[in-house]
Design an enzyme around this catalytic site. Structure first.
Site, PDB file in Angstrom:
ATOM      1  N   GLU A   1      -7.333   0.378  -4.901  1.00 57.37           N
ATOM      2  CA  GLU A   1      -7.472   0.577  -3.426  1.00 57.37           C
ATOM      3  C   GLU A   1      -8.557  -0.102  -2.789  1.00 57.37           C
ATOM      4  OE1 GLU A   1      -6.036   4.590  -2.323  1.00 57.37           O
ATOM      5  OE2 GLU A   1      -3.974   4.022  -3.119  1.00 57.37           O
TER       6      GLU A   1
ATOM      7  N   LYS B   1       2.807  11.432  -3.406  1.00 55.90           N
ATOM      8  CA  LYS B   1       1.862  10.670  -4.287  1.00 55.90           C
ATOM      9  C   LYS B   1       0.941  11.419  -5.321  1.00 55.90           C
ATOM     10  CE  LYS B   1      -1.692   7.005  -3.665  1.00 55.90           C
ATOM     11  NZ  LYS B   1      -2.023   6.027  -2.763  1.00 55.90           N
TER      12      LYS B   1
ATOM     13  N   ASP C   1       0.901  -1.162  -0.026  1.00 57.99           N
ATOM     14  CA  ASP C   1      -0.030  -0.185   0.026  1.00 57.99           C
ATOM     15  C   ASP C   1       0.968   1.205  -0.095  1.00 57.99           C
ATOM     16  OD1 ASP C   1      -1.610   2.004   0.726  1.00 57.99           O
ATOM     17  OD2 ASP C   1      -2.426   1.325   2.666  1.00 57.99           O
TER      18      ASP C   1
ATOM     19  N   ASP D   1     -13.142   5.734   2.476  1.00 56.97           N
ATOM     20  CA  ASP D   1     -11.451   5.550   2.677  1.00 56.97           C
ATOM     21  C   ASP D   1     -11.032   7.275   3.087  1.00 56.97           C
ATOM     22  OD1 ASP D   1      -8.935   5.713   2.858  1.00 56.97           O
ATOM     23  OD2 ASP D   1      -8.510   4.562   0.871  1.00 56.97           O
TER      24      ASP D   1
END
Ligand code: AMP
Length: 594
Positions: free
Chosen positions: A170, A71, A9, A192
């Site tokens: 994800e 990211k 992850d 999330d």
């Protein structure tokens, strides 16, 4: 290649790594037992980069050298819009290739380099745990990541010495971690909320395949915003009690402590914050209440309900249709967030998996499946490029569009272009270009059929890709039932660089390709009209007077001239005139029909 596969992850705030050990997925801790690695890298001139907690600490002393939230920049082109460091102290600027990168003391650095440093650290950790080298990984990305962002993630893996066996969405990883398997068909919401991003995805599981039905989110919303709100409040109080200078100077210390105060408030109704020697030897303390934090949360996260409703409506799913709501991301531990999720989806969310670990656990389960050490979970993949066949005029006719979820199946019917055609050649193509010649040919076969007038034969072509990525092309003459098949093993496993080149060429040539396709289609239409008119003249013979024949010849001539000069407007005009001018012939033909 064989050997263990890591499940990774690669998060905006934190990253984790796991692998399947003696049949169980395990997340691997560092020497101090911590499974979470902060996604922070410190590049200090002259020394090797450091990753994780120590890099995070260096933020106070060397803000320009410490990179977090990289990211957000992965695979982002300047054409995608502006980018910034997301509140970190480094500078972001466009690089030589039109992509965003980071200005570091040693020069411009692409975000892949940062991600690679994090991946290298995770790889090192896993190798130490297993006592052997590891070269393969599954890495997760947000469901909304576009192709360039996925490719950048793959590149980061390669830079770190890892072959990326699969890029996994994800929410799909989270669903795997929550134990949704082949026999649990249904629809799920994955909520999330991490440190820096919020994502809500609606997933469907059907016939053993996960599909992302919709995804909505905010790449600039997360727990960090709540930390910032706490910092503001503390600073306001310091200003009131110790003065403006104290407020300015104590900010980094307040910021550093805000997160742990927030986390404590998930457990307790109120917390006391103590700051020994905060300013000029003076200690300071204050109290924060959960009710105050919840008020702040409702302001900071005000947009979450809208995003959730949009994701539901995009997916065409009612909250009542959801079989489960899965919580992912550390911030979902906050009781207020859990209540919000239950109100939005009209059901208690599922909290049975550690929200920090769900995505990494899912990636590890997928890695175990690929390795063959875990069974019973679905495999998931998509077609990297469109698949189709060549049709009349050298055009690409797409049968399975790019990004179709595997396994998949689709078909179409075709006919002949000319009279007495003895069969068709089925040329299987892969690529994103409009013209067959610009795509890649994967194979071909001939399907013969009995001679018949054009448009009469019917040929069905079906493309199917099984769970192992094998493409089978079936061609069947629907009149006689005779058929041919061809198996192609290279349709799914395509080199990333080639995929990227194909996609970017299709974007580059989009206008030109489209104009060419339109011209070819118009030309085919015109050729059909010419043939039909000649046929009509032949059938009617002497029923067409001399002047009429001359008129039609002139109209045909105009169409042929337009075809030669390749002028689309002239072709359209002349076809319209031909159509008008041959109406009496068509009427006469119709009246001859029984
Ligand atoms: P992630 O990006 O998923 O690692 O989530 C990290 C975010 O979750 C950070 O903003 C953390 O402060 C937050 N977080 C972690 N644990 C808790 C907790 N118990 N209560 C509230 N927020 C938390």
């Amino acid at each position: 290649m064989s050997g263990p596969i890591l499940g990774i992850d690669l998060g905006t705030t934190n990253s984790l790594v796991g692998l399947v050990d003696t049949g169980f997925p395990v997340l691997i801790p560092d020497d101090e037992g911590r499974r979470i690695l902060p996604s922070v890298v410190h590049f200090h001139p002259g020394t090797a980069p450091t990753v994780g907690e120590s890099a995070k600490r260096a933020r106070l002393t060397h803000p320009a050298e410490v990179i977090g939230s990289a990211k957000r920049l992965m695979g982002r082109r300047t054409a995608d819009g502006p980018a910034d460091s997301g509140g970190w102290g480094y500078q972001v600027r466009p690089g030589p290739d039109g992509r965003w990168g980071i200005d570091l003391p040693h020069g411009w650095t692409p975000p892949e380099t940062i991600a690679a440093a994090i991946l290298r650290e995770l790889k090192r950790r896993a190798e130490a745990y297993l006592g052997r080298d590891i070269h393969r990984a599954v890495i997760t990305v947000p469901a909304y990541f576009h192709d360039a962002q996925r490719q950048a993630t793959k590149r980061a893996g390669e830079l770190a010495g890892l072959t990326v066996e699969r890029i996994l969405n994800e929410p799909t990883a989270a669903a795997l971690a929550y134990g949704l398997s082949r026999n649990q068909a249904g629809r799920y919401a994955v909520f999330d909320l991490g440190g820096g991003t919020f994502d809500l995805s609606i997933l469907e599981q059907k016939e053993g395949v996960f599909r992302v039905l919709s995804t909505c989110g905010d790449t600039r919303l997360g727990g960090d915003d709540l930390d910032a709100a706490i910092t503001e409040e503390l600073q306001r109080r310091v200003h009131a009690e110790l003065g403006p200078e104290a407020a300015i100077h104590s900010r980094p210390t307040l910021r550093q402590n805000a997160e742990s105060l927030k986390i404590d408030l998930s457990q307790r109704e109120s917390v006391q914050a103590d700051f020994p020697f905060l300013w000029q030897g003076q200690s300071w303390s204050t109290t924060l209440d959960r009710s105050w934090l919840e008020q702040e949360a409702s302001r900071v996260f005000a947009n979450i309900p809208n995003l959730c409703r949009r994701a539901l409506s995009d997916a065409g799913v009612d909250p009542a249709d959801l079989d489960d709501v899965l919580l992912v991301g550390g911030q979902t531990r906050m009781p207020w967030i859990r209540t919000l999720a239950s109100e939005l989806f009209h059901q208690e969310p599922n909290t049975s998996v550690d929200p920090d670990e769900a995505v990494a656990l899912g990636a590890t389960i997928q890695a175990g499946m690929l390795e063959g050490s875990l069974r019973g979970v679905v495999l998931l993949d998509v077609t990297p490029l469109s698949l189709g066949i060549e049709t009349f005029g050298g055009l690409m006719n797409v049968i399975l569009p790019r990004n179709s979820t595997i396994p998949c199946k689709a078909g179409e019917q075709f006919t002949s272009a000319v009279d007495s055609q003895p069969g068709v050649r089925i040329k299987i193509l892969q690529g994103e270009r409009e013209l067959a010649k610009d795509n890649w040919e994967l194979g071909q076969f001939d399907l013969p059929f009995p001679p018949a007038p054009r448009g009469v034969p019917r040929v069905g072509v079906q493309f199917s890709i099984d769970a192992d990525g094998i493409l089978t092309v079936l061609g069947r003459d629907l009149t006689t039932g005779s058929e041919q098949t061809l198996e192609i093993r290279t349709a799914v496993d395509v080199d990333d660089v080639q995929v990227e080149a194909m996609v970017s060429q299709s974007v580059e040539h989009a206008l030109q390709d489209m104009a060419e396709r339109q011209w070819v289609e118009a030309r085919l239409g015109a050729e059909r009209a010419i043939t039909m008119t000649r046929k009509a003249l032949a059938i009617l013979g002497t029923q067409v007077s001399g002047p009429e024949q001359a008129d039609v010849a002139r109209l045909l001539n105009a169409v042929e001239t337009a075809l030669r000069t390749r002028d689309p407007r002239q072709l359209k005009e002349s076809l319209r005139a031909l159509d008008e001018g041959t109406k009496p012939l068509a009427d006469r033909l119709m009246s001859r029909l029984p």
